[in-house]
Scaffold this active site. Structure first.
Site, PDB file in Angstrom:
ATOM      1  N   LYS A  88      -5.429 -10.217  12.944  1.00  0.00           N
ATOM      2  CA  LYS A  88      -5.941  -9.388  11.846  1.00  0.00           C
ATOM      3  C   LYS A  88      -6.086  -7.926  12.243  1.00  0.00           C
ATOM      4  O   LYS A  88      -5.978  -7.040  11.406  1.00  0.00           O
ATOM      5  CB  LYS A  88      -7.279  -9.937  11.374  1.00  0.00           C
ATOM      6  CG  LYS A  88      -7.145 -11.334  10.798  1.00  0.00           C
ATOM      7  CD  LYS A  88      -7.940 -11.485   9.532  1.00  0.00           C
ATOM      8  CE  LYS A  88      -7.589 -12.771   8.824  1.00  0.00           C
ATOM      9  NZ  LYS A  88      -7.967 -13.959   9.607  1.00  0.00           N
ATOM     10  N   GLU A 110     -13.437  -7.894   2.492  1.00  0.00           N
ATOM     11  CA  GLU A 110     -13.886  -9.265   2.276  1.00  0.00           C
ATOM     12  C   GLU A 110     -13.481 -10.061   3.502  1.00  0.00           C
ATOM     13  O   GLU A 110     -12.524  -9.702   4.185  1.00  0.00           O
ATOM     14  CB  GLU A 110     -13.213  -9.850   1.034  1.00  0.00           C
ATOM     15  CG  GLU A 110     -11.830 -10.490   1.244  1.00  0.00           C
ATOM     16  CD  GLU A 110     -10.756  -9.537   1.751  1.00  0.00           C
ATOM     17  OE1 GLU A 110     -10.902  -8.315   1.573  1.00  0.00           O
ATOM     18  OE2 GLU A 110      -9.767 -10.028   2.343  1.00  0.00           O
ATOM     19  N   SER A 379      -2.103 -17.565  15.888  1.00  0.00           N
ATOM     20  CA  SER A 379      -2.705 -16.409  15.212  1.00  0.00           C
ATOM     21  C   SER A 379      -4.022 -15.954  15.823  1.00  0.00           C
ATOM     22  O   SER A 379      -4.384 -14.790  15.716  1.00  0.00           O
ATOM     23  CB  SER A 379      -2.890 -16.721  13.723  1.00  0.00           C
ATOM     24  OG  SER A 379      -3.603 -17.927  13.553  1.00  0.00           O
TER      25      SER A 379
HETATM   26  C1  PLP Z   1      -7.631 -15.219   8.954  1.00  0.00           C
HETATM   27  C2  PLP Z   1      -6.892 -16.056   9.884  1.00  0.00           C
HETATM   28  C3  PLP Z   1      -5.767 -16.794   9.478  1.00  0.00           C
HETATM   29  C4  PLP Z   1      -5.306 -16.862   8.052  1.00  0.00           C
HETATM   30  O1  PLP Z   1      -4.901 -15.653   7.499  1.00  0.00           O
HETATM   31  P1  PLP Z   1      -3.379 -15.308   7.218  1.00  0.00           P
HETATM   32  O2  PLP Z   1      -3.442 -14.091   6.375  1.00  0.00           O
HETATM   33  O3  PLP Z   1      -2.768 -16.465   6.532  1.00  0.00           O
HETATM   34  O4  PLP Z   1      -2.757 -15.056   8.522  1.00  0.00           O
HETATM   35  C5  PLP Z   1      -5.079 -17.506  10.425  1.00  0.00           C
HETATM   36  N1  PLP Z   1      -5.467 -17.528  11.708  1.00  0.00           N
HETATM   37  C6  PLP Z   1      -6.541 -16.837  12.142  1.00  0.00           C
HETATM   38  C7  PLP Z   1      -6.908 -16.907  13.586  1.00  0.00           C
HETATM   39  C8  PLP Z   1      -7.284 -16.083  11.260  1.00  0.00           C
HETATM   40  O5  PLP Z   1      -8.352 -15.422  11.693  1.00  0.00           O
END
Ligand code: PLP
Length: 419
Positions: A88, A110, A379
């Site tokens: 993010k 948000e 992610s």
């Molecule tokens: C917020 C988040 C997601 C989901 O958000 P996307 O916009 O779909 O990437 C996925 N993995 C992590 C670690 C997150 O913090």
């Protein structure tokens, strides 16, 4: 680069907002369109992510696990190694550069899992901006450590107690704030959703993930991967990972949504699979939303707060419709299994969100050949999920641990006056 057709991706996207927000969105769009065509802006962005967030993140081969599963070679794109522990921050740092250009002094956001709020609070501290973060109070419960850190970083975290008390309600509140404060405030949207130009703009900043995967794959595998798998909440890490490969049809792109407890209404967050999400307009844009029989936004569930969202990126809705992106889902139980497997065999602690990508990726890799390569976008890291994980694998020792931590958290709250 992913480009919309006047804010649309096929039939999805657009800009459905109160009139009062139109000038701010137009200003943002004009600035973004101007900057994205200046190579020096992308370079400035890359330098910021390198100096501050540790980019490029590695592409890690999972040799032991690949051998154990007996299929494709599995690689992880390590977005968990970013500053703040998830992808993010990429988007947030990029929007921070835009806020500086616009001369605004306050940002709002948000947040669901709290990762986007945390990233925004970090960026605001670094750039000397005021930050207000809207968060559903169910998510505050589930992700308290992130809330704690946001407040320590100087952000104002506002608990949203309407509706299902999760991300979609926080998003409504943030839009309401923005309508009242648009002159001085930038709304840092956390994913590839919302009114144009947000989906296109967030996809642009997150495209750094896929650009790196492409370069690293050519270096480390000597060719492009056969498949790239990513979890899908709003869709930003997925689109970030996929973006550089849209014109390479031989690379399979797979988005894994939260299958939750079951595919019964209210028990999951699967919007892209046939028969789940339906086209609708809400929260400023047109996409596939989970809806109940009356056409109202439905309830959602996922073991991962960051995937628990009722809409999905218009870009992914479109790419799924055209067949370029293959939708898949993983249940809470499958996610926990994949989570444990990665920990025990490779020593990496994934976020529960990312573990959806692992579950989908492992399943796929098993059906592939050892000379094929599959990349899973990791992610984020799992530290924030410690309490959910302890609860999911109940053992007497951990129950005691949870009780002690709950007590300690209460003391902490008292000391900080609930702030
Ligand atoms: C917020 C988040 C997601 C989901 O958000 P996307 O916009 O779909 O990437 C996925 N993995 C992590 C670690 C997150 O913090």
């Amino acid at each position: 680069m992913i480009r919309s057709d006047n804010g649309y991706f096929g039939e999805f996207g657009g800009r459905f907002v109160p009139e009062i927000l139109l000038p701010a969105l137009t200003q943002l769009e004009d600035l973004f369109f101007q900057l994205r065509d200046e190579p020096s802006f992308w370079q400035e962005y890359l330098t910021l992510t390198q100096e501050y967030s540790g980019r490029p993140t590695p592409l890690t081969p999972l040799r032991r696990l690949s051998r154990q599963l007996g299929g494709a070679q599995i690689w992880l794109k390590r977005e968990d190694l970013n500053h703040s522990g998830a992808h993010k921050i990429n988007n947030v740092l990029g929007q921070g550069l835009l806020v500086q250009r616009m001369g605004k002094k306050r940002v709002i956001a948000e947040t669901g899992a709290g990762q986007h709020g945390l990233a925004t609070a970090i960026m605001a501290a670094r750039l000397g901006l005021e930050a207000t973060i809207y968060m559903g109070d169910e998510d505050i419960e589930r992700q308290y450590s992130n809330v704690f850190w946001m407040r320590q970083l100087g952000a104002d975290v506002v608990a949203v107690t309407t509706g299902s008390r999760t991300l979609k309600d926080a998003l409504d509140e943030a839009l309401r704030d923005w309508a009242a404060s648009v002159e001085t405030t930038h709304y840092v949207l956390g994913t590839v959703c919302g009114p144009a130009p947000f989906p296109e703009m967030v996809a642009y900043f997150q495209s750094v993930i896929g650009e790196e995967i492409r370069q690293q794959a050519l270096q480390q595998m000597d060719r492009l991967p056969h498949a790239i798998v990513a979890c899908v909440g709003g869709g930003s890490n997925a689109i970030g990972a996929f973006g550089a490969f849209l014109d390479d049809p031989e690379v399979e792109l797979v988005g894994v949504e939260a299958g939750g407890r079951s595919l019964d209404e209210g028990q999951h967050s699967v919007r892209l699979l046939k028969g789940t999400g339906e086209t609708g307009i809400a929260q400023g844009y047109k996409t596939l939303f989970l809806q109940n029989d009356d056409g109202q936004l439905g309830d959602t569930h996922s073991i991962a707060a960051g995937l628990d969202y009722v809409g999905v990126s218009p870009i992914l809705a479109y790419l799924t419709q055209t067949g370029r992106v293959i939708p898949d889902s993983a249940s809470d139980a499958e996610v926990l299994e994949a989570f444990s497997l990665l920990m025990k065999v490779e020593g990496i602690i994934p976020a529960l969100e990312s573990a959806h990508g692992l579950a989908g990726g492992f399943k796929r890799a098993k059906a592939m050949q050892p000379d094929q390569n599959l990349v899973i976008n990791l992610s984020g890291r799992g530290d924030k999920d410690i309490f959910n994980i302890a609860r999911a694998f109940p053992q007497a020792e951990w129950t005691g641990f949870l009780q002690r931590e709950a007590l300690r958290s209460k003391e902490l709250l008292a000391e900080t006056g609930g702030q």
